[in-house]
Design an enzyme around this catalytic site. Structure first.
Site, PDB file in Angstrom:
ATOM      1  N   GLU A   1       0.845  -1.202   0.000  1.00  0.00           N
ATOM      2  CA  GLU A   1       0.000   0.000   0.000  1.00  0.00           C
ATOM      3  C   GLU A   1       0.875   1.244   0.000  1.00  0.00           C
ATOM      4  OE1 GLU A   1      -3.496   0.665   2.795  1.00  0.00           O
ATOM      5  OE2 GLU A   1      -2.228   2.364   3.363  1.00  0.00           O
TER       6      GLU A   1
ATOM      7  N   THR B   1      -4.090   4.722  -1.380  1.00  0.00           N
ATOM      8  CA  THR B   1      -5.157   5.224  -0.509  1.00  0.00           C
ATOM      9  C   THR B   1      -5.881   6.397  -1.165  1.00  0.00           C
ATOM     10  OG1 THR B   1      -3.757   6.782   0.685  1.00  0.00           O
ATOM     11  CG2 THR B   1      -3.874   4.545   1.558  1.00  0.00           C
ATOM     12  N   TYR B   2      -7.056   6.669  -0.598  1.00  0.00           N
ATOM     13  CA  TYR B   2      -7.904   7.740  -1.131  1.00  0.00           C
ATOM     14  C   TYR B   2      -8.326   8.660   0.012  1.00  0.00           C
ATOM     15  CZ  TYR B   2     -12.099   9.936  -3.044  1.00  0.00           C
ATOM     16  OH  TYR B   2     -13.039  10.844  -3.456  1.00  0.00           O
TER      17      TYR B   2
ATOM     18  N   ALA C   1     -19.547   0.708   4.012  1.00  0.00           N
ATOM     19  CA  ALA C   1     -18.828   0.196   2.840  1.00  0.00           C
ATOM     20  C   ALA C   1     -19.708  -0.774   2.052  1.00  0.00           C
ATOM     21  CB  ALA C   1     -17.540  -0.492   3.292  1.00  0.00           C
TER      22      ALA C   1
HETATM   23  P1  FAD Z   1     -17.589  -0.314   7.296  1.00  0.00           P
HETATM   24  O1  FAD Z   1     -17.443  -1.646   6.654  1.00  0.00           O
HETATM   25  O2  FAD Z   1     -18.794   0.487   6.904  1.00  0.00           O
HETATM   26  O3  FAD Z   1     -17.581  -0.549   8.874  1.00  0.00           O
HETATM   27  C1  FAD Z   1     -17.593   0.537   9.789  1.00  0.00           C
HETATM   28  C2  FAD Z   1     -18.387   0.136  11.033  1.00  0.00           C
HETATM   29  O4  FAD Z   1     -19.774  -0.070  10.679  1.00  0.00           O
HETATM   30  C3  FAD Z   1     -17.920  -1.178  11.681  1.00  0.00           C
HETATM   31  O5  FAD Z   1     -18.085  -1.069  13.072  1.00  0.00           O
HETATM   32  C4  FAD Z   1     -18.886  -2.214  11.119  1.00  0.00           C
HETATM   33  O6  FAD Z   1     -19.030  -3.322  12.010  1.00  0.00           O
HETATM   34  C5  FAD Z   1     -20.174  -1.417  10.965  1.00  0.00           C
HETATM   35  N1  FAD Z   1     -20.947  -1.873   9.812  1.00  0.00           N
HETATM   36  C6  FAD Z   1     -20.447  -2.252   8.597  1.00  0.00           C
HETATM   37  N2  FAD Z   1     -21.450  -2.581   7.763  1.00  0.00           N
HETATM   38  C7  FAD Z   1     -22.615  -2.400   8.463  1.00  0.00           C
HETATM   39  C8  FAD Z   1     -23.974  -2.546   8.134  1.00  0.00           C
HETATM   40  N3  FAD Z   1     -24.364  -2.960   6.901  1.00  0.00           N
HETATM   41  N4  FAD Z   1     -24.918  -2.264   9.100  1.00  0.00           N
HETATM   42  C9  FAD Z   1     -24.537  -1.835  10.327  1.00  0.00           C
HETATM   43  N5  FAD Z   1     -23.242  -1.673  10.692  1.00  0.00           N
HETATM   44  C10 FAD Z   1     -22.292  -1.945   9.776  1.00  0.00           C
HETATM   45  N6  FAD Z   1      -9.624   5.356   5.068  1.00  0.00           N
HETATM   46  C11 FAD Z   1      -9.546   6.354   4.137  1.00  0.00           C
HETATM   47  O7  FAD Z   1     -10.075   7.452   4.362  1.00  0.00           O
HETATM   48  N7  FAD Z   1      -8.870   6.168   2.955  1.00  0.00           N
HETATM   49  C12 FAD Z   1      -8.270   5.003   2.646  1.00  0.00           C
HETATM   50  O8  FAD Z   1      -7.664   4.873   1.573  1.00  0.00           O
HETATM   51  C13 FAD Z   1      -8.317   3.930   3.598  1.00  0.00           C
HETATM   52  N8  FAD Z   1      -7.767   2.726   3.336  1.00  0.00           N
HETATM   53  C14 FAD Z   1      -7.907   1.690   4.236  1.00  0.00           C
HETATM   54  C15 FAD Z   1      -7.377   0.430   3.918  1.00  0.00           C
HETATM   55  C16 FAD Z   1      -7.516  -0.642   4.801  1.00  0.00           C
HETATM   56  C17 FAD Z   1      -6.943  -1.997   4.433  1.00  0.00           C
HETATM   57  C18 FAD Z   1      -8.184  -0.447   6.055  1.00  0.00           C
HETATM   58  C19 FAD Z   1      -8.319  -1.600   7.029  1.00  0.00           C
HETATM   59  C20 FAD Z   1      -8.716   0.789   6.379  1.00  0.00           C
HETATM   60  C21 FAD Z   1      -8.603   1.881   5.473  1.00  0.00           C
HETATM   61  N9  FAD Z   1      -9.135   3.135   5.744  1.00  0.00           N
HETATM   62  C22 FAD Z   1      -9.043   4.160   4.822  1.00  0.00           C
HETATM   63  C23 FAD Z   1      -9.798   3.392   7.027  1.00  0.00           C
HETATM   64  C24 FAD Z   1     -11.328   3.113   6.959  1.00  0.00           C
HETATM   65  O9  FAD Z   1     -11.939   4.066   6.120  1.00  0.00           O
HETATM   66  C25 FAD Z   1     -11.852   3.196   8.387  1.00  0.00           C
HETATM   67  O10 FAD Z   1     -11.393   2.138   9.146  1.00  0.00           O
HETATM   68  C26 FAD Z   1     -13.364   3.357   8.533  1.00  0.00           C
HETATM   69  O11 FAD Z   1     -13.642   3.723   9.891  1.00  0.00           O
HETATM   70  C27 FAD Z   1     -14.172   2.093   8.272  1.00  0.00           C
HETATM   71  O12 FAD Z   1     -14.166   1.752   6.965  1.00  0.00           O
HETATM   72  P2  FAD Z   1     -14.857   0.357   6.492  1.00  0.00           P
HETATM   73  O13 FAD Z   1     -14.861   0.373   5.019  1.00  0.00           O
HETATM   74  O14 FAD Z   1     -14.262  -0.797   7.177  1.00  0.00           O
HETATM   75  O15 FAD Z   1     -16.349   0.620   7.064  1.00  0.00           O
END
Ligand code: FAD
Length: 288
Positions: free
Chosen positions: A17, A49-50, A125
């Site tokens: 990354e 990253t974004y 997400a």
């Molecule tokens: P989600 O999957 O939406 O999860 C967030 C929370 O919501 C969790 O507690 C989950 O249990 C809960 N949840 C998920 N789906 C649901 C649902 N359907 N209903 C109810 N609750 C739900 N951030 C950036 O800004 N830019 C980046 O480029 C970036 N790259 C990353 C790369 C990796 C490998 C990782 C691990 C993280 C990265 N992050 C980045 C950070 C990320 O944006 C944060 O961790 C953010 O808080 C959560 O993103 P997520 O996509 O996991 O969210």
């Protein structure tokens, strides 16, 4: 080759990354220095990253993914966050990615800055993943996962059930948050198996080389520091070269153990420091 093929043929997969250079007002050119150093590691893909702490609208992620693909011939994954993006913006970005032949996306919720209002179109997400999947099935979609649970999750069971929703929405591959205790990752993998999550899961490894930056990082992402690593950080905090060597050795040790435990892939958070990635892959290279 797309990522489906990569995971069929290569196990463990090694990926990296990078992030857009922080001072890229004049262009993204300084990324060449990073990529020149990383190309010899021969990763299966490089993700970029974004908007993590930067400007969402500047297009640098797409530009860097294009460079990874066109200049270095390496598969790029473009990160994309949704909590701060409208559907209209997402459509625009997907079109730009498609124009440049970039079809791998790490779809994320993202985080809001204090006081910032979320956009209304996507809450999680999984909403973004479902949207991309329905709009254009040609995209290969990855998602994030958290061996120690996401900080917003009430407990580890809820966390893995939400992760299951992410996979059911169309995530074909998962990349984990950084962790320093492999046992956390193995327990997480067991929970995924019990929940019926069967996509490849790459382990996120960050070779940290500075005590302050690691403390800042773990306070943001909720990862814990095991006693062994805490002792290293305390012992060598005033000896930067010794700390760097010790942390590289720690990361190598983690990766060897992961490979021995049949990990699907290792995703190295390079922090745009090719030298450290090279050092690690000098040792890990023959284990591919
Ligand atoms: P989600 O999957 O939406 O999860 C967030 C929370 O919501 C969790 O507690 C989950 O249990 C809960 N949840 C998920 N789906 C649901 C649902 N359907 N209903 C109810 N609750 C739900 N951030 C950036 O800004 N830019 C980046 O480029 C970036 N790259 C990353 C790369 C990796 C490998 C990782 C691990 C993280 C990265 N992050 C980045 C950070 C990320 O944006 C944060 O961790 C953010 O808080 C959560 O993103 P997520 O996509 O996991 O969210």
């Amino acid at each position: 080759m797309d990522l489906t093929e990569v995971f069929k043929k290569t196990r463990p997969c090694f990926s990296l990354e990078i992030f857009p250079p922080k001072d890229h007002q004049g262009g993204v050119e300084t990324i060449y220095e990073t990529l020149d150093g990383l190309k010899d590691v021969r990763p299966e893909f490089i993700s970029c990253t974004y908007g993590a702490g930067g400007n969402l609208a500047d297009g640098s992620t797409i530009e860097i993914c294009s460079i990874i693909k066109e200049k270095y011939g390496i598969l790029p994954i473009s990160h994309l966050t949704c909590v701060n993006n409208s559907k209209e913006n997402i459509d625009y970005i997907l079109e730009r990615l498609k124009e440049r032949g970039i079809t791998n996306i790490l779809a994320l919720r993202g985080d809001l800055k204090p006081g910032q209002q979320p956009e209304k179109d996507f809450a999680h997400a999984s909403d973004l993943i479902e949207y991309i999947r329905q709009r254009d099935p040609e995209f290969f979609i990855s998602g994030a996962c958290y061996p120690e649970g996401h900080p917003d999750s009430d407990d580890l069971i809820t966390d893995v059930l939400d992760l299951k929703k992410k996979v059911e929405s169309g995530a074909q591959h998962l990349i984990s948050q950084l962790f320093f205790n492999n046992e956390d990752f193995y327990r997480f993998r067991d929970r995924c198996e019990l929940a019926g999550i069967d996509v490849p899961i790459e382990a996120g490894i960050m070779p940290v080389t500075n005590k302050q930056s690691i403390l800042r990082m773990v306070s943001m992402c909720g990862a814990s520091i095991p006693a062994k690593l805490a002792k290293i950080l305390n012992r060598f905090e005033d000896k930067p070269k010794a700390l760097e060597e010790a942390c590289i050795a720690y990361a190598i040790d983690q990766i060897i153990d992961l490979i021995s435990n049949d990990v699907d892939g290792v995703h190295l958070y390079t922090m745009n420091k090719p030298y450290i990635a090279q050092r690690i892959f000098e040792v890990i290279g023959p284990m591919r």
